[in-house]
Design a protein around this motif. Structure first.
Motif, PDB file in Angstrom:
ATOM      1  N   PHE A  57      -4.958   6.237  -2.721  1.00  0.00           N
ATOM      2  CA  PHE A  57      -4.316   5.055  -3.298  1.00  0.00           C
ATOM      3  C   PHE A  57      -3.929   4.050  -2.221  1.00  0.00           C
ATOM      4  O   PHE A  57      -3.980   2.834  -2.448  1.00  0.00           O
ATOM      5  CB  PHE A  57      -3.076   5.476  -4.101  1.00  0.00           C
ATOM      6  CG  PHE A  57      -3.359   5.749  -5.546  1.00  0.00           C
ATOM      7  CD1 PHE A  57      -2.782   4.977  -6.535  1.00  0.00           C
ATOM      8  CD2 PHE A  57      -4.200   6.783  -5.923  1.00  0.00           C
ATOM      9  CE1 PHE A  57      -3.029   5.229  -7.881  1.00  0.00           C
ATOM     10  CE2 PHE A  57      -4.466   7.046  -7.248  1.00  0.00           C
ATOM     11  CZ  PHE A  57      -3.886   6.260  -8.237  1.00  0.00           C
ATOM     12  N   TRP A  68      -7.617  -4.145  -1.602  1.00  0.00           N
ATOM     13  CA  TRP A  68      -7.268  -5.300  -2.427  1.00  0.00           C
ATOM     14  C   TRP A  68      -6.340  -6.257  -1.684  1.00  0.00           C
ATOM     15  O   TRP A  68      -6.552  -7.479  -1.659  1.00  0.00           O
ATOM     16  CB  TRP A  68      -6.614  -4.816  -3.722  1.00  0.00           C
ATOM     17  CG  TRP A  68      -5.900  -5.880  -4.487  1.00  0.00           C
ATOM     18  CD1 TRP A  68      -6.440  -7.020  -5.035  1.00  0.00           C
ATOM     19  CD2 TRP A  68      -4.495  -5.928  -4.770  1.00  0.00           C
ATOM     20  NE1 TRP A  68      -5.460  -7.766  -5.659  1.00  0.00           N
ATOM     21  CE2 TRP A  68      -4.259  -7.131  -5.517  1.00  0.00           C
ATOM     22  CE3 TRP A  68      -3.428  -5.079  -4.493  1.00  0.00           C
ATOM     23  CZ2 TRP A  68      -2.995  -7.480  -5.957  1.00  0.00           C
ATOM     24  CZ3 TRP A  68      -2.162  -5.432  -4.950  1.00  0.00           C
ATOM     25  CH2 TRP A  68      -1.962  -6.620  -5.665  1.00  0.00           C
ATOM     26  N   SER A 120       0.823  -1.210   0.000  1.00  0.00           N
ATOM     27  CA  SER A 120       0.000   0.000   0.000  1.00  0.00           C
ATOM     28  C   SER A 120       0.855   1.257   0.000  1.00  0.00           C
ATOM     29  O   SER A 120       0.516   2.258  -0.645  1.00  0.00           O
ATOM     30  CB  SER A 120      -0.939   0.002   1.221  1.00  0.00           C
ATOM     31  OG  SER A 120      -1.811  -1.110   1.198  1.00  0.00           O
ATOM     32  N   PHE A 169       2.090   2.042  -3.574  1.00  0.00           N
ATOM     33  CA  PHE A 169       1.062   2.647  -4.416  1.00  0.00           C
ATOM     34  C   PHE A 169       0.640   4.020  -3.888  1.00  0.00           C
ATOM     35  O   PHE A 169       0.187   4.870  -4.658  1.00  0.00           O
ATOM     36  CB  PHE A 169      -0.148   1.717  -4.517  1.00  0.00           C
ATOM     37  CG  PHE A 169       0.039   0.599  -5.495  1.00  0.00           C
ATOM     38  CD1 PHE A 169      -0.319   0.767  -6.832  1.00  0.00           C
ATOM     39  CD2 PHE A 169       0.593  -0.609  -5.105  1.00  0.00           C
ATOM     40  CE1 PHE A 169      -0.137  -0.259  -7.743  1.00  0.00           C
ATOM     41  CE2 PHE A 169       0.776  -1.642  -6.012  1.00  0.00           C
ATOM     42  CZ  PHE A 169       0.416  -1.464  -7.335  1.00  0.00           C
ATOM     43  N   THR A 173      -5.458   0.372  -2.318  1.00  0.00           N
ATOM     44  CA  THR A 173      -4.573  -0.786  -2.436  1.00  0.00           C
ATOM     45  C   THR A 173      -4.755  -1.731  -1.254  1.00  0.00           C
ATOM     46  O   THR A 173      -4.745  -2.958  -1.408  1.00  0.00           O
ATOM     47  CB  THR A 173      -3.102  -0.340  -2.520  1.00  0.00           C
ATOM     48  OG1 THR A 173      -2.950   0.592  -3.588  1.00  0.00           O
ATOM     49  CG2 THR A 173      -2.182  -1.531  -2.736  1.00  0.00           C
TER      50      THR A 173
END
Length: 361
Positions: free
Chosen positions: A116, A123, A71, A74, A120
């Motif tokens: 972001f 996910w 994370s 990103f 991230t």
């Protein structure tokens, strides 16, 4: 040498945005910036805090680290793209795409990093089987630590400051007085020769205060998963909306400050999520809640169980090999003298047959 001053307090001192510089030849050099070091320290302290409190949120530490590292990568990309998109210089970046990679020349948007990072993490939590809401709660506390400390990098760069002020803590500096780091939109009535709001300090204090409050809430008033994440969205959005109104380097979408727009959406979204998560927790049947909690623990311990099974398989293989080597000896013992429990059963049967015959006679 650059300098920073607080005229009404009577403070003035020299300052540099570099810690050291190492020549590499041909007019090239490597330098360590205060901004990068402070961001790294903030990130490290956030990781340490999250690592220590992972058990409290029932999160496996190794899986948490996996989520955080991916994370963070990103988040950096998102912060840069956010700045490029709303900097007002998009045409220049599109004409020279490689310039997007030159982050050392400045230009990161914190909201892009936050968006972001959480996107991230959503996910990665699925990939690593970590409870998303628990992870977001813990990450929110870490973000407030990182943001609260990281903002001091702006102090050394003399950036992220606000409009003029006559308050006692109004600051100025060599770069501020020169009109540097003002952004692409000129603020009406701004005079760079006069003291300005240290908005980096406002945001730092706001984030650190928010961390203290959410930390206390997590200890004493933590009622449901997702609560801290929703409160983080409300707290940071409200503070950023006010602070952004004072800044001179805001990113714009037309005539609107992008960060203020995102701040409003953050507050609204946080309020909605707070009620959604609370309602979900209240209406979840106790048996289902217990089962869900058990399933989460099973998922979190999945890899550990797999590793234990693998170790057990190895142990069983070794044990089987040992048993095979002992089988001949055991078979010989069984032939010579049956186990006592089998002999006892045979004696009991013989006694019962003898008694029956006596009764018949």
């Amino acid at each position: 040498m650059d300098w920073i001053a607080f005229p009404k307090i009577g403070w003035r001192f020299n300052i540099s945005d570099e810690i050291f510089r190492i020549p590499l030849g041909d007019n090239n050099y490597f330098s360590l910036k205060w901004y990068g070091l402070i961001i790294a320290v903030g990130f490290l302290l956030a990781i340490i805090y999250a690592y220590k409190r992972a058990d409290y949120f029932k999160i496996d530490r190794d899986r948490m680290i996996d989520v955080v590292l991916v994370s963070a990568l990103f988040a950096f990309v998102g912060a840069r793209l956010y700045y490029v998109l709303f900097s007002g210089e998009l045409d220049r970046y599109l004409a020279d795409p490689l310039s997007i990679l030159k982050v050392w020349e400045g230009g990161l948007g914190i909201y892009g990093g936050v968006i972001f990072a959480f996107g991230t993490a959503l996910w990665m939590c699925r990939v690593r089987k970590v409870n998303t809401r628990s992870m977001f709660d813990l990450a929110s506390l870490g973000f407030l630590i990182g943001q609260g400390i990281g903002r001091w990098g702006n102090f050394f760069n003399q950036e992220a400051y606000g409009c003029n002020t006559d308050l006692p803590w109004g600051m100025t500096g060599s770069k501020i007085a020169a009109g540097l780091n003002l952004g692409t939109v000129t603020v009406e009535g701004f005079d760079p020769s006069l003291p300005v709001h240290p908005t980096f300090l406002y945001e730092s204090l706001w984030c650190l205060l928010g961390f203290v409050l959410l930390h206390i809430i997590s200890k004493k008033f933590y009622k449901f998963k997702g609560q801290l994440f929703a409160m983080y969205m409300i707290w940071y959005g409200a503070g950023r909306f006010w602070i952004e109104s004072l800044r001179t380097d805001s990113l714009y979408l037309g005539t609107m400050r992008v960060s203020q727009l995102v701040a409003v959406l953050s507050v609204i979204g946080g309020i909605i999520l707070l009620f959604v998560f609370k309602n979900y927790a209240e209406h979840l049947p106790k048996t289902l809640a217990a089962q869900t909690e058990e399933n989460e623990l099973i998922l979190e311990d999945g890899e550990a169980a797999e590793e234990s099974d693998a170790d057990a398989d190895v142990e069983e293989t070794d044990a089987a090999a040992a048993e095979d080597s002992e089988e001949p000896a055991e078979e010989a013992e069984e032939t010579a003298a049956p186990p006592q429990d089998i002999s006892a059963e045979g004696d009991t049967a013989d006694n019962e047959n003898t008694e029956d015959e006596d009764k018949k006679e």
